[in-house]
Design a protein around this motif. Structure first.
Motif, PDB file in Angstrom:
ATOM      1  N   ASP A 228       0.822  -1.226   0.000  1.00 34.59           N
ATOM      2  CA  ASP A 228       0.000   0.000   0.000  1.00 34.59           C
ATOM      3  C   ASP A 228       0.846   1.262   0.000  1.00 34.59           C
ATOM      4  OD1 ASP A 228      -2.443  -1.387  -0.092  1.00 34.59           O
ATOM      5  OD2 ASP A 228      -2.322  -1.781   2.053  1.00 34.59           O
ATOM      6  N   LYS A 229       1.906   1.245  -0.793  1.00 32.39           N
ATOM      7  CA  LYS A 229       2.772   2.424  -0.940  1.00 32.39           C
ATOM      8  C   LYS A 229       2.472   3.094  -2.290  1.00 32.39           C
ATOM      9  CE  LYS A 229       5.677   1.470   2.646  1.00 32.39           C
ATOM     10  NZ  LYS A 229       5.241   0.144   3.004  1.00 32.39           N
ATOM     11  N   GLY A 230       2.989   4.335  -2.416  1.00 36.08           N
ATOM     12  CA  GLY A 230       2.883   5.029  -3.696  1.00 36.08           C
ATOM     13  C   GLY A 230       1.573   5.767  -3.846  1.00 36.08           C
ATOM     14  N   PRO A 231       1.405   6.428  -4.988  1.00 33.47           N
ATOM     15  CA  PRO A 231       0.218   7.271  -5.181  1.00 33.47           C
ATOM     16  C   PRO A 231      -1.073   6.468  -5.316  1.00 33.47           C
ATOM     17  CG  PRO A 231       1.627   7.304  -7.140  1.00 33.47           C
ATOM     18  CD  PRO A 231       2.350   6.519  -6.095  1.00 33.47           C
ATOM     19  N   ASN A 232      -2.186   7.162  -5.101  1.00 35.53           N
ATOM     20  CA  ASN A 232      -3.518   6.582  -5.270  1.00 35.53           C
ATOM     21  C   ASN A 232      -3.828   6.344  -6.732  1.00 35.53           C
ATOM     22  OD1 ASN A 232      -5.229   5.921  -3.117  1.00 35.53           O
ATOM     23  ND2 ASN A 232      -5.290   8.070  -2.488  1.00 35.53           N
ATOM     24  N   THR A 233      -4.627   5.318  -7.000  1.00 34.51           N
ATOM     25  CA  THR A 233      -5.014   4.985  -8.379  1.00 34.51           C
ATOM     26  C   THR A 233      -6.507   4.737  -8.406  1.00 34.51           C
ATOM     27  OG1 THR A 233      -4.912   2.606  -8.035  1.00 34.51           O
ATOM     28  CG2 THR A 233      -2.850   3.698  -8.599  1.00 34.51           C
ATOM     29  N   GLY A 234      -7.016   4.367  -9.557  1.00 36.92           N
ATOM     30  CA  GLY A 234      -8.422   3.959  -9.657  1.00 36.92           C
ATOM     31  C   GLY A 234      -8.658   2.600  -9.004  1.00 36.92           C
ATOM     32  N   GLY A 349       5.209   3.198 -14.706  1.00 34.36           N
ATOM     33  CA  GLY A 349       5.046   4.639 -14.488  1.00 34.36           C
ATOM     34  C   GLY A 349       3.638   5.036 -14.077  1.00 34.36           C
ATOM     35  N   TYR A 350       2.662   4.109 -14.220  1.00 39.30           N
ATOM     36  CA  TYR A 350       1.286   4.400 -13.821  1.00 39.30           C
ATOM     37  C   TYR A 350       1.246   4.690 -12.323  1.00 39.30           C
ATOM     38  CZ  TYR A 350      -3.649   3.477 -12.816  1.00 39.30           C
ATOM     39  OH  TYR A 350      -4.953   3.583 -12.390  1.00 39.30           O
ATOM     40  N   PRO A 351       0.463   5.634 -11.831  1.00 40.97           N
ATOM     41  CA  PRO A 351      -0.481   6.483 -12.544  1.00 40.97           C
ATOM     42  C   PRO A 351       0.087   7.868 -12.888  1.00 40.97           C
ATOM     43  CG  PRO A 351      -0.892   6.680 -10.203  1.00 40.97           C
ATOM     44  CD  PRO A 351       0.306   5.766 -10.367  1.00 40.97           C
ATOM     45  N   THR A 352       1.246   8.234 -12.295  1.00 43.97           N
ATOM     46  CA  THR A 352       1.692   9.626 -12.437  1.00 43.97           C
ATOM     47  C   THR A 352       2.355   9.891 -13.787  1.00 43.97           C
ATOM     48  OG1 THR A 352       3.542   8.883 -11.117  1.00 43.97           O
ATOM     49  CG2 THR A 352       1.934  10.253 -10.006  1.00 43.97           C
ATOM     50  N   ASP A 353       3.144   8.916 -14.276  1.00 46.53           N
ATOM     51  CA  ASP A 353       3.886   9.156 -15.505  1.00 46.53           C
ATOM     52  C   ASP A 353       3.915   7.878 -16.350  1.00 46.53           C
ATOM     53  OD1 ASP A 353       5.496  10.421 -17.309  1.00 46.53           O
ATOM     54  OD2 ASP A 353       7.366  10.034 -16.202  1.00 46.53           O
ATOM     55  N   PRO A 354       2.733   7.428 -16.751  1.00 41.54           N
ATOM     56  CA  PRO A 354       2.666   6.117 -17.407  1.00 41.54           C
ATOM     57  C   PRO A 354       3.253   6.125 -18.812  1.00 41.54           C
ATOM     58  CG  PRO A 354       0.533   7.182 -17.509  1.00 41.54           C
ATOM     59  CD  PRO A 354       1.413   8.077 -16.694  1.00 41.54           C
ATOM     60  N   PHE A 415       1.387 -13.819 -17.488  1.00 44.03           N
ATOM     61  CA  PHE A 415       1.264 -14.127 -18.923  1.00 44.03           C
ATOM     62  C   PHE A 415       1.477 -12.909 -19.811  1.00 44.03           C
ATOM     63  CE2 PHE A 415      -1.926 -17.777 -17.921  1.00 44.03           C
ATOM     64  CZ  PHE A 415      -0.873 -18.634 -17.658  1.00 44.03           C
ATOM     65  N   VAL A 416       1.613 -11.714 -19.198  1.00 43.01           N
ATOM     66  CA  VAL A 416       1.693 -10.493 -20.009  1.00 43.01           C
ATOM     67  C   VAL A 416       3.153 -10.155 -20.312  1.00 43.01           C
ATOM     68  CG1 VAL A 416       1.084  -8.045 -20.135  1.00 43.01           C
ATOM     69  CG2 VAL A 416      -0.397  -9.632 -18.899  1.00 43.01           C
ATOM     70  N   ASP A 417       3.437  -9.939 -21.578  1.00 45.87           N
ATOM     71  CA  ASP A 417       4.766  -9.464 -21.986  1.00 45.87           C
ATOM     72  C   ASP A 417       4.663  -7.992 -22.360  1.00 45.87           C
ATOM     73  OD1 ASP A 417       6.144 -11.790 -21.701  1.00 45.87           O
ATOM     74  OD2 ASP A 417       5.639 -12.514 -23.723  1.00 45.87           O
ATOM     75  N   GLY A 418       5.559  -7.179 -21.814  1.00 43.94           N
ATOM     76  CA  GLY A 418       5.555  -5.752 -22.151  1.00 43.94           C
ATOM     77  C   GLY A 418       6.058  -4.966 -20.962  1.00 43.94           C
ATOM     78  N   PRO A 419       6.222  -3.629 -21.125  1.00 43.34           N
ATOM     79  CA  PRO A 419       6.707  -2.790 -20.016  1.00 43.34           C
ATOM     80  C   PRO A 419       5.587  -2.494 -19.017  1.00 43.34           C
ATOM     81  CG  PRO A 419       6.385  -1.484 -21.986  1.00 43.34           C
ATOM     82  CD  PRO A 419       6.004  -2.874 -22.361  1.00 43.34           C
ATOM     83  N   VAL A 420       5.285  -3.505 -18.195  1.00 43.25           N
ATOM     84  CA  VAL A 420       4.130  -3.423 -17.294  1.00 43.25           C
ATOM     85  C   VAL A 420       4.525  -3.783 -15.867  1.00 43.25           C
ATOM     86  CG1 VAL A 420       2.440  -3.977 -19.080  1.00 43.25           C
ATOM     87  CG2 VAL A 420       3.511  -5.831 -17.776  1.00 43.25           C
ATOM     88  N   MET A 421       3.614  -3.518 -14.949  1.00 42.97           N
ATOM     89  CA  MET A 421       3.811  -3.963 -13.566  1.00 42.97           C
ATOM     90  C   MET A 421       2.459  -4.331 -12.968  1.00 42.97           C
ATOM     91  SD  MET A 421       4.681  -0.254 -11.924  1.00 42.97           S
ATOM     92  CE  MET A 421       3.411   0.991 -11.740  1.00 42.97           C
ATOM     93  N   HIS A 422       2.519  -5.082 -11.865  1.00 40.37           N
ATOM     94  CA  HIS A 422       1.295  -5.378 -11.113  1.00 40.37           C
ATOM     95  C   HIS A 422       1.693  -5.640  -9.672  1.00 40.37           C
ATOM     96  CE1 HIS A 422       2.599  -9.579 -11.569  1.00 40.37           C
ATOM     97  NE2 HIS A 422       1.817  -9.839 -10.535  1.00 40.37           N
TER      98      HIS A 422
END
Ligand SMILES: Nc1ncnc2c1ncn2[C@@H]1O[C@H](COP(=O)(O)OP(=O)(O)O)[C@@H](O)[C@H]1O
Ligand SMILES: [Mg+2]
Length: 453
Positions: A228-234, A349-354, A415-422
């Motif tokens: 629960d760190k970092g900025p708020n998101t949807g 970079g989501y949500p501030t600089d995605p 299963f996702v390939d790409g510049p992503v995070m979760h």
């Protein structure tokens, strides 16, 4: 020989993972309706499920009405709040087309936080924190000092970016007063309320304005990073439990939230003389002193509805049509007693600089039992999927236990390939234990001390 019934036409309005989940729910319906979507980009999920996808504004009621006239649907299902605020349900009422989503006069429950607080007071509904609505800065400083700990809320919709909490987003009295003045300058009105301490949860109740079908309680994760760190998101993930409650809630908390949603549906109908048709989403917080209201939404939550769709047993189109036409009393809405965990994959970079415009790929292989996948802010071009900057794709695991559901969702996100995070911590025993401990600590704080104001 029986006659072949006409295939029902359903129009979905929305642009997010929630709308793809609702499309999935519609297609799981017996007989399979013909689906149409009005959306803002070429979502791979909606393209695959709908016979036609319209790309257009979700905020211009006349433009939306033109699309409706062309399709002539039997039912319209609205995903996000924007079309409701713009009055799509008002337009559909004039056209005589059933709409799953309330009239704009009822969507005020979401579009004006001050109005909602006052509705509670006027109708004697418990659940408000201490609050005041301000139209000028007169008395602001004194009120903040009186509260000691506060939250500043713009009255209207801000896409989840307007509410600021002392100690998290606001740094003391002067910083708060500056922020308050900037909102007053812009909107002329805001709500200041007591900061509540506890664990948040959501209760989404489907209603036709009289009957309510309560759905399983869900907990969302707003902060973008693990722990629960970092900025708020949807909201980057959520979970629900097989008993439809949450491990830190008492039976009393859940029945109190249900009672509040029921009281609000009655208050809304008394206030507006119209039935509320769609979903009433209560965002509550369990505190030392019981359940309090954070805010209302006039539609399903994203991600919270993603947890519900894979375990819904009842035919969703039947439920939505019944809610839209005042017939919900005759329908039993049933969910599987299973655990669900949802994890959103988002661009780096989501949500501030995605990052925007990167391609993502889903590794295809053997489908994983218990895994659902919903597309969100992704644009499909020439068979490839490109991220548009917001949450990209959600994975929901369903299992007999939380840990089974969690590992299925986690496998899906992998299963996702790409510049992503979760967030890999969502739904894990450690994350859930932290919430149970927090709630125990909140409940244990001395109850025999009353602050005199
Ligand atoms: N009175 C309150 N006490 C503590 N936290 C609050 C309070 N009101 C809002 N918050 C926090 O701020 C978040 C956003 O507030 P909310 O009223 O839901 O507005 P929105 O979703 O429109 O941004 C909530 O999810 C909650 O974490
Ligand atoms: Mg909220």
């Amino acid at each position: 020989m029986g006659t072949i019934p006409n295939r029902m036409k359903v129009l979905l309005i929305g642009k997010d993972g929630r709308t793809d989940a609702l499309a999935t729910a519609c297609l799981a319906t017996m007989g399979g309706p013909e689906l149409f979507a009005l959306t803002q980009f070429r979502s791979p999920g909606l393209l695959a499920k709908c016979s036609r996808v319209y790309i257009g504004s979700l905020a211009d009621r006349r433009a939306m009405a033109r699309v409706v006239r062309e399709i002539e649907p039997d039912l319209v299902i609205v995903g996000p709040e924007e079309p409701l605020a713009a009055g799509i349900a008002d337009e559909l009422e004039l056209m005589g087309i059933p709409c799953f989503g309330p009239h704009s006069s009822l969507a005020r429950i979401e579009t004006s936080k001050g109005w909602t607080r006052r509705l509670f007071d006027k109708h004697g509904i418990t659940g408000n924190p201490r609050y005041r609505i301000f139209d000028s800065d007169q008395g602001v400083r004194e009120y903040l000092q009186e509260l000691g700990d506060w939250v500043v809320k713009p009255d209207g919709l801000t896409g989840g970016k307007g509410v600021k909490v002392l100690g998290q987003d606001l740094d003391g009295l002067d910083d708060s007063v500056d922020y308050i003045n900037s909102i007053l300058w812009r909107d002329g009105r805001l709500v200041i309320e007591e900061r509540l301490e506890g664990e948040e949860f959501s209760l989404q109740s489907i209603t036709d304005g009289e009957s309510l079908a309560h759905t399983p309680v869900v907990q969302d994760h707003k902060r973008v990073y693990e722990g629960d760190k970092g900025p708020n998101t949807g909201g980057v993930g959520s979970y629900s439990c097989p008993d439809f409650s949450l491990p830190f809630l008492s039976e009393n908390d859940v029945s109190e939230a249900r009672r509040i949603n029921e009281a609000v549906v009655n208050a809304l109908s008394a206030e507006t003389k119209r039935p509320y048709r769609g979903v009433l989403y209560g965002n509550f917080i369990a505190t030392r002193d019981g359940v309090r209201l954070i805010e209302y939404n006039a539609r399903f939550g994203d991600p919270e509805v993603l947890n519900l769709v894979p375990i819904l047993q009842t035919d969703f189109v039947e439920v939505a049509l019944a809610a839209a036409t005042g017939e919900l009393g005759g329908v039993k809405v049933i969910f599987d007693n299973k655990a669900t965990v949802c994890k959103y994959v988002v661009p780096e970079g989501y949500p501030t600089d995605p990052r925007v415009g990167d391609e993502i790929k889903l590794q295809t292989g053997k489908p994983l039992p218990g895994l659902s996948c919903f597309w969100a802010a992704v644009d499909e071009r020439d068979g490839r999927a490109y991220m548009t900057g917001a949450r990209a794709v959600a994975f929901v695991g369903v299992g007999a236990t939380m840990s089974e559901a969690e590992s299925i969702a986690e496998a899906g996100a992998g299963f996702v390939d790409g510049p992503v995070m979760h967030r890999s911590d969502i739904g894990t025993p450690a994350a859930i234990d932290a919430r149970i401990r927090h709630m125990a600590q909140v409940r244990a704080t001395s109850q025999n001390v009353t602050a005199l104001t």
